[in-house]
Design a protein around this motif. Sequence first.
Motif, PDB file in Angstrom:
ATOM      1  N   ASP A  41      -2.573  27.337  -3.145  1.00 10.14           N
ATOM      2  CA  ASP A  41      -0.564  27.464  -3.207  1.00 10.14           C
ATOM      3  C   ASP A  41      -0.588  29.319  -2.168  1.00 10.14           C
ATOM      4  N   GLY A  42      -1.917  29.408  -1.075  1.00 13.28           N
ATOM      5  CA  GLY A  42      -1.481  30.699  -0.007  1.00 13.28           C
ATOM      6  C   GLY A  42      -3.175  30.571   0.368  1.00 13.28           C
ATOM      7  N   ARG A  43      -3.205  31.333   0.808  1.00 15.87           N
ATOM      8  CA  ARG A  43      -3.958  31.872   2.032  1.00 15.87           C
ATOM      9  C   ARG A  43      -5.079  33.523   1.745  1.00 15.87           C
ATOM     10  N   VAL A  44      -6.308  33.464   1.257  1.00 18.37           N
ATOM     11  CA  VAL A  44      -7.017  34.428   0.993  1.00 18.37           C
ATOM     12  C   VAL A  44      -7.922  35.253   2.448  1.00 18.37           C
ATOM     13  N   GLU A  45      -7.691  35.609   3.066  1.00 20.21           N
ATOM     14  CA  GLU A  45      -8.176  36.520   4.078  1.00 20.21           C
ATOM     15  C   GLU A  45      -8.960  37.756   3.218  1.00 20.21           C
ATOM     16  N   ILE A  46     -10.472  38.050   3.453  1.00 14.21           N
ATOM     17  CA  ILE A  46     -11.677  39.287   3.482  1.00 14.21           C
ATOM     18  C   ILE A  46     -11.924  39.628   4.215  1.00 14.21           C
ATOM     19  N   THR A  47     -10.840  40.988   4.741  1.00 11.08           N
ATOM     20  CA  THR A  47     -12.224  41.800   5.841  1.00 11.08           C
ATOM     21  C   THR A  47     -13.089  42.575   5.497  1.00 11.08           C
ATOM     22  N   ASP A  48     -13.953  43.561   6.053  1.00 12.47           N
ATOM     23  CA  ASP A  48     -14.686  44.083   5.715  1.00 12.47           C
ATOM     24  C   ASP A  48     -14.488  45.814   6.515  1.00 12.47           C
ATOM     25  N   GLU A  49     -13.730  45.752   7.009  1.00  9.86           N
ATOM     26  CA  GLU A  49     -13.347  47.277   7.763  1.00  9.86           C
ATOM     27  C   GLU A  49     -11.818  46.563   8.669  1.00  9.86           C
ATOM     28  N   LEU A  50     -11.255  47.178   8.753  1.00  6.80           N
ATOM     29  CA  LEU A  50      -9.957  48.125   9.098  1.00  6.80           C
ATOM     30  C   LEU A  50      -9.518  47.090  10.640  1.00  6.80           C
ATOM     31  N   LEU A  52     -10.123  44.719  11.719  1.00  6.49           N
ATOM     32  CA  LEU A  52      -9.752  43.493  11.411  1.00  6.49           C
ATOM     33  C   LEU A  52      -8.687  43.054  10.831  1.00  6.49           C
ATOM     34  N   VAL A  53      -7.676  43.815   9.758  1.00  4.87           N
ATOM     35  CA  VAL A  53      -7.066  43.453   9.312  1.00  4.87           C
ATOM     36  C   VAL A  53      -5.167  43.059   9.909  1.00  4.87           C
ATOM     37  N   PRO A  54      -4.994  43.592  10.987  1.00  4.75           N
ATOM     38  CA  PRO A  54      -4.230  42.853  12.005  1.00  4.75           C
ATOM     39  C   PRO A  54      -4.485  41.150  12.166  1.00  4.75           C
ATOM     40  N   ALA A  55      -5.240  41.134  12.410  1.00  4.43           N
ATOM     41  CA  ALA A  55      -5.443  39.580  12.802  1.00  4.43           C
ATOM     42  C   ALA A  55      -5.260  38.690  11.608  1.00  4.43           C
ATOM     43  N   ALA A  56      -5.990  39.497  10.806  1.00  5.92           N
ATOM     44  CA  ALA A  56      -5.991  38.318   8.826  1.00  5.92           C
ATOM     45  C   ALA A  56      -4.673  39.044   8.633  1.00  5.92           C
ATOM     46  N   VAL A  57      -3.328  39.553   8.614  1.00  3.85           N
ATOM     47  CA  VAL A  57      -1.829  39.837   8.137  1.00  3.85           C
ATOM     48  C   VAL A  57      -1.541  38.937   9.559  1.00  3.85           C
ATOM     49  N   GLU A  58      -2.108  38.967  10.380  1.00  2.00           N
ATOM     50  CA  GLU A  58      -1.023  37.963  11.241  1.00  2.00           C
ATOM     51  C   GLU A  58      -0.959  35.944  10.677  1.00  2.00           C
ATOM     52  N   ALA A  82       1.729  47.888   8.420  1.00  2.00           N
ATOM     53  CA  ALA A  82       1.857  48.236   9.575  1.00  2.00           C
ATOM     54  C   ALA A  82       1.635  46.810  10.312  1.00  2.00           C
ATOM     55  N   ALA A  83       0.530  45.745  10.025  1.00  2.00           N
ATOM     56  CA  ALA A  83       0.407  45.009  11.258  1.00  2.00           C
ATOM     57  C   ALA A  83       1.702  43.771  10.159  1.00  2.00           C
ATOM     58  N   LEU A  84       2.233  43.596   8.643  1.00  2.00           N
ATOM     59  CA  LEU A  84       2.953  42.703   8.307  1.00  2.00           C
ATOM     60  C   LEU A  84       4.298  43.400   8.764  1.00  2.00           C
ATOM     61  N   ASP A  85       4.393  44.143   9.151  1.00  3.80           N
ATOM     62  CA  ASP A  85       5.470  44.506   9.656  1.00  3.80           C
ATOM     63  C   ASP A  85       5.890  44.880  11.039  1.00  3.80           C
ATOM     64  N   ARG A  86       4.347  44.851  11.962  1.00  2.00           N
ATOM     65  CA  ARG A  86       4.619  44.365  13.698  1.00  2.00           C
ATOM     66  C   ARG A  86       5.200  42.587  13.409  1.00  2.00           C
ATOM     67  N   THR A  87       4.218  42.136  12.562  1.00  2.00           N
ATOM     68  CA  THR A  87       4.800  40.430  12.617  1.00  2.00           C
ATOM     69  C   THR A  87       5.898  40.170  12.254  1.00  2.00           C
ATOM     70  N   VAL A  88       6.592  39.938  11.182  1.00  2.00           N
ATOM     71  CA  VAL A  88       7.521  39.997  10.480  1.00  2.00           C
ATOM     72  C   VAL A  88       8.939  40.436  10.901  1.00  2.00           C
ATOM     73  N   ARG A  89       8.812  41.769  12.235  1.00  2.00           N
ATOM     74  CA  ARG A  89       9.474  41.858  13.024  1.00  2.00           C
ATOM     75  C   ARG A  89       9.978  41.333  13.595  1.00  2.00           C
ATOM     76  N   ALA A  90       8.581  40.945  14.445  1.00  2.00           N
ATOM     77  CA  ALA A  90       8.756  39.926  16.264  1.00  2.00           C
ATOM     78  C   ALA A  90       9.504  38.693  16.061  1.00  2.00           C
ATOM     79  N   ARG A  91       9.940  38.609  14.227  1.00  2.00           N
ATOM     80  CA  ARG A  91       9.685  36.997  14.095  1.00  2.00           C
ATOM     81  C   ARG A  91      11.570  37.680  13.606  1.00  2.00           C
TER      82      ARG A  91
END
Length: 320
Positions: A41-50, A52-58, A82-91
């Motif tokens: 029902d969705g996507r789980v992104e696991i990161t171990d450093e900040l 990598l967060v922007p690409a995971a959020v995209e 911050a990453a989510l905000d940039r992504t959705v605002r671009a859309r």
Amino acid sequence: MNGGDGHAGRDLCGVLLNARASGVARDRALLGAVRELVGADGRVEITDELALVPAAVERIAAGRPRVVAFCGGDGTLSCGLAALDRTVRARGEALPPLLLLRAGTMTTIVRGLGERRAPLAALQATLRDLREGRPPPTEPQPYVRCNDAPGFIIGAVIIARLLERYYGAGGEGPRRAWRMVPRVVGPALLGRHDAQTEALFAPEPARLVVDGMALPLAQVRMLLAGTVADVGIGMKFLYRARERAGLFHVVALDAPAAVLARRFPRAFLGQPWNVPESFDGLATSLTVEFDRPQRYIHDGELREAATLRVVHGGALDLVR
């Protein structure tokens, strides 16, 4: 599957999980449990450093999830939002409802925003609602934008220096933070002028403008702005944070270290500092121009800039 709720083609939930968060490190089974709960029902992104967060959020945002969950501490929330905000605002879209899962060393923002549930319990309840075709209950939470990035607490000068000291000492959570308090306040209260105390309380030349009005302050020793009252370990510096809709609280102080130390207990009581050389009030906008780039905190993340432009950002929906 998408729960048959009329949102075909959209994920029900996307989860960003910080594998280095203390709550995850203590319970490694949490990683598999989150994946199992979300399932198809969705996507789980696991990161171990900040970094990598922007690409995971995209990747999470690509599924246009009904709800986005951040599992970690304040740094995970700050960088992820911050990453989510940039992504959705671009859309040209608005931020989806957010679910904050407590799993970090310092979860000041998450606690300040009122989330008390265990991570798996909160995620399970949200997914149950979504799968049964009910929108999960949400509550609007005011936020600010600092240099166009969304957040809840912005701090500089003493505040940023304290966070640097905390991280430098290992950042082991509230207990370490509490142990730091007497070591910071004690020398200043006793009038000791050792190099460490002087460096911590040293003022920074700055020009401050609140709602278009220049403040009569040529320098500042402590600066805070935001929409969450508690800035950590019960210190309610921003006690007026949610007093009026559309406004955030600003505290800008310039006073000798001994004066600030004597006033320090007021922070735990949510009381005014009553320092003559200060601004302690509500605002819709704040601009701070330092003479040189300064470290500042944006929620749990340390950033650097010579100018801070803070405006009220409206409200986003938090899942309850």
